[in-house]
Design an enzyme around this catalytic site. Structure first.
Site, mmCIF file in Angstrom:
data_model
loop_
_atom_site.group_PDB
_atom_site.id
_atom_site.type_symbol
_atom_site.label_atom_id
_atom_site.label_comp_id
_atom_site.label_asym_id
_atom_site.label_seq_id
_atom_site.Cartn_x
_atom_site.Cartn_y
_atom_site.Cartn_z
ATOM 1 C CG HIS A 464 -1.526 0.926 1.112
ATOM 2 N ND1 HIS A 464 -3.101 0.905 1.128
ATOM 3 C CD2 HIS A 464 -1.338 2.752 1.368
ATOM 4 C CE1 HIS A 464 -3.369 2.526 1.000
ATOM 5 N NE2 HIS A 464 -2.308 2.731 1.954
ATOM 6 C CD GLU A 465 1.888 3.455 3.961
ATOM 7 O OE1 GLU A 465 0.867 4.411 3.252
ATOM 8 O OE2 GLU A 465 0.837 3.271 4.331
ATOM 9 C CG HIS A 468 0.286 6.143 -0.950
ATOM 10 N ND1 HIS A 468 -0.746 6.920 -1.143
ATOM 11 C CD2 HIS A 468 -0.198 6.003 0.321
ATOM 12 C CE1 HIS A 468 -1.744 6.717 -0.372
ATOM 13 N NE2 HIS A 468 -1.729 5.969 0.223
HETATM 14 ZN ZN LIG Z 1 -3.146 5.047 1.990
#
Ligand SMILES: [Zn+2]
Length: 673
Positions: A464-465, A468
């Site tokens: 997830h990170e 980003h």
């Molecule tokens: Zn996030």
């Protein structure tokens, strides 16, 4: 005295010289940064030349470099490695920063230049991105109250500066409550806990300078403890401490802060002419109105609650079979869910965990980005702010693209959760800048030189990170204010949540999920179980999330509640919140909403993004290849490289040809009828 924060960044890639920076460098550098930025802004505002895009908007984009340099370092270390000095600095900086930005927004001469450009925008020959940056700059000024005068302008300044102070206190109270509490465990208390929980309890004890193992309120320790400990009394004690953070009375209690924050937000919205804070906040989002948010959340709530209640009925049976009379309680949920997962999917986290080595999962995240976007990663040996940090140079076709820094292990000085931030955002104008991006997580650190092992949840967080981070690293725009993750809040989780899907691609797990001791790949049967179990307990997870999102929305829609805890109870009552599930983040711990403005009346945005990520990944599935080059190219071209330079709807529609509905999300969560 030379201050390394004020020197030109001559080190590799413009990275801050962390080895030279001391805590007492921050305050003087911060003051210089503020002064220089104001002087630059005054020079733009007082320029005798008539306003042009270059001498006004582009000049503003380039202003404040010293301040940016200081703050990017300061916010990194104060979030990921705080101490008393840094906390004191944060209390000092936060109102001054709010006053600084208010002063810029209140600069009438500057606003007059922007208005002049705005009025003449069609005759300025602007590129699409220039027009967008002008629009966003002006909107930012109007929303900050630049059009307000006299007493209203004064009041707006006070409100904003007070809100900044409240946000900082909220975070610090939470951090303090988390750091202060621990529960010592005797050797007998460890019974039934898998090795990795025992290891992290011992290493948490060591970190506190204690002889024996402890449970702390770090999510990566308390959640597995609640999942595995057969001791109902200890689970209850730990759970109660966890959910009492920020509501323990005394100095660190966040409840009054929440009430004052909500009242001031409403006042701020009304000063600007909006009916309430939600209307103000959602104006800039893809969702646009509270009703569209509520419709989405309620469409998901009903099937989620039904699924959770059906799961609870089965687990209540298991509780009775264990000889416990009385109701099924919140501290029972994770424990019986784990047992049920084991029974239904024959999957236990402890069996899975040796296959999820941190280093292998990093490699998996990197390799997926190589296959999709052609990125290459080479380790960098650079001084960073903590020995747990690691850095890589990211290149494509041999050309420098970005620096990626990762700080994965939990420690008491780090705030909880996981996040991605840019220490430097991509830009071409007025000065070319390559991204420096950091991922911070809270994975349990192994003791005694063992390899770090992740839960499946942790591995998803890592992906997830990293999603980003890709949004930052692949950014390809002119101006820093619209680069990377500078997008609508309900669009920003699309790249990160989308990237989680690649962890579930069977070939990725079979290649990178190898056993820590034997090196054997995860057996196909276990892999199948992992994938089949992906939607397990999704009723619970959806309920705890949607309840939080609805409470957040109702806090900001309509008059601000004088007693947020009472309003929270009322909203949950109206929803029919199951007794054995609590909000994922109850009000006194709801940092997304109260640590700052970021997710206030915006916590729904994770789900809004999930609607899109489910639909976006389906584009790869429809192409028959999770690494389909043409789809990957479109994803980069229309979404990952564009930042906020184009409206989110337009970007999504360009990528997919249409907007998504809620069906893909319900299907993805296993909640479709
Ligand atoms: Zn996030």
């Amino acid at each position: 005295m030379t201050n390394p924060l004020l020197e030109t960044r001559e080190g590799p890639f413009g990275l801050a010289p962390f080895d030279l920076i001391q805590d007492d460098h921050f305050a003087p550098a911060f003051s210089v940064g503020l002064q220089e930025h104001l002087a630059e802004i005054d020079a733009i505002a007082d320029n005798p030349e008539p306003p042009t895009f270059a001498n006004t908007i582009e000049a503003m984009e380039g202003a404040g470099e010293v301040l940016d340099n200081v703050l990017s370092v300061f916010f990194t270390v104060s979030g990921a490695d705080s101490n008393d000095a840094r906390q004191a600095l944060q209390r000092d900086f936060s109102p001054r920063l709010a006053a600084h930005s208010s002063a810029i927004y209140a600069n009438a001469a500057l606003f007059a230049r922007i208005e002049d450009l705005w009025d003449r925008r069609d005759s300025l020959g602007l590129s699409e991105e220039e027009a967008r940056v002008l629009f966003l700059t002006r909107r930012g000024f109007v929303r900050a109250g630049a059009a307000l005068t006299g007493a209203e302008a004064e009041r707006m300044k006070e409100v904003k500066s007070r809100l900044a102070v409240l946000g900082t206190s909220f975070t610090q109270n939470l951090l303090k409550d988390e750091a202060d509490w621990f529960m010592p465990l005797s050797e007998a208390d460890l019974e039934g806990l898998p090795d990795f929980v025992v290891d992290s309890a011992r290493s948490a004890g060591e970190a506190l300078g204690r002889e024996g193992p402890v449970v702390t309120l770090s999510r990566s320790l308390i959640v597995p403890f609640l999942q595995f400990s057969p001791r109902r009394d200890l689970r209850e004690k730990a759970y109660r401490a966890w959910t009492a953070r920020g509501a323990n009375g005394g100095d660190t209690d966040n409840r009054a802060i929440a009430a004052e924050t909500l009242a001031l937000r409403e006042e701020r919205a009304k000063l600007l002419g909006y009916p309430d804070f939600a209307a103000f906040k959602l104006e800039t989002e893809m969702a646009h109105t509270p009703d569209r948010v509520r419709d989405l959340l309620m469409a998901v709530w009903k099937p989620a609650r039904a699924a959770a209640m059906a799961d609870q009925a089965e687990m209540a049976e298991m509780l009775r079979a264990d000889g416990v009379n009385g109701p099924f309680r919140p501290w029972d949920w994770r424990y019986y869910a784990e047992k049920r997962r084991h029974a239904l999917h024959d999957l236990d986290e402890a069996e899975l965990k040796p296959y999820l080595q941190l280093d292998k999962m990093i490699e998996a995240a990197f390799t997926c980005s190589s296959r999709l976007f052609g990125l290459a990663f080479a380790p960098l040996d650079l001084p960073l702010y903590h020995p747990d940090c690691r850095a890589w140079e990211v290149t494509r076709d041999g050309r420098h693209l970005a620096v990626f820094i990762a700080d994965y292990f939990a420690r008491a000085s780090k705030r909880s959760g996981a996040w991605c931030s840019a220490m430097q955002s991509q830009a071409r104008r007025p000065v070319e800048k390559a991204p420096i991006v950091i991922n911070v997580c809270n994975f349990a650190k192994p003791s005694g030189g063992k390899p770090a092992l992740l839960s499946y949840d942790d591995a998803r967080t890592l992906f997830h990170e990293f999603g980003h981070a890709l949004h930052q690293m692949l950014s390809d725009v002119d101006f820093g204010s619209v680069s990377g993750t500078s997008v609508a809040r309900d669009f920003v989780e699309l790249p990160s949540q989308l990237y989680e899907h690649w962890l579930e691609v069977p070939e990725v797990l079979s290649e990178f999920a190898t056993h820590a001791d034997t090196g054997a790949p995860m057996p196909a049967a276990l892999l199948d179980k992992v994938l089949a179990a992906a939607t397990f307990d999704m009723g619970f997870q959806t309920v705890e999330y949607v309840a939080s999102a609805l409470v957040d929305l109702e806090f900001h829609n309509g008059p601000a509640p004088a007693d947020p805890m009472a309003r929270q109870a009322e909203v949950l009552e109206g929803l029919g919140m199951p007794d054995a599930i609590s909000m994922r983040h109850a009000t006194p711990q709801f940092a997304h909403v109260f640590a700052g403005d970021g997710y206030s009346s915006g916590y729904y945005s994770y789900m809004w993004s999930e609607v899109m990520d489910a639909d976006a990944f389906a584009a790869f599935e429809e192409a028959g290849d999770a690494f389909d080059p043409a789809t990957a190219r479109k994803l980069e071209e229309f979404i990952l490289s564009r930042g906020g330079s184009v409206e989110a709807e337009e970007l999504y529609t360009a990528f997919r040809g249409r907007m998504p509905g809620v069906d893909a999300l319900l299907k993805g969560r296993g909640l479709a009828a």
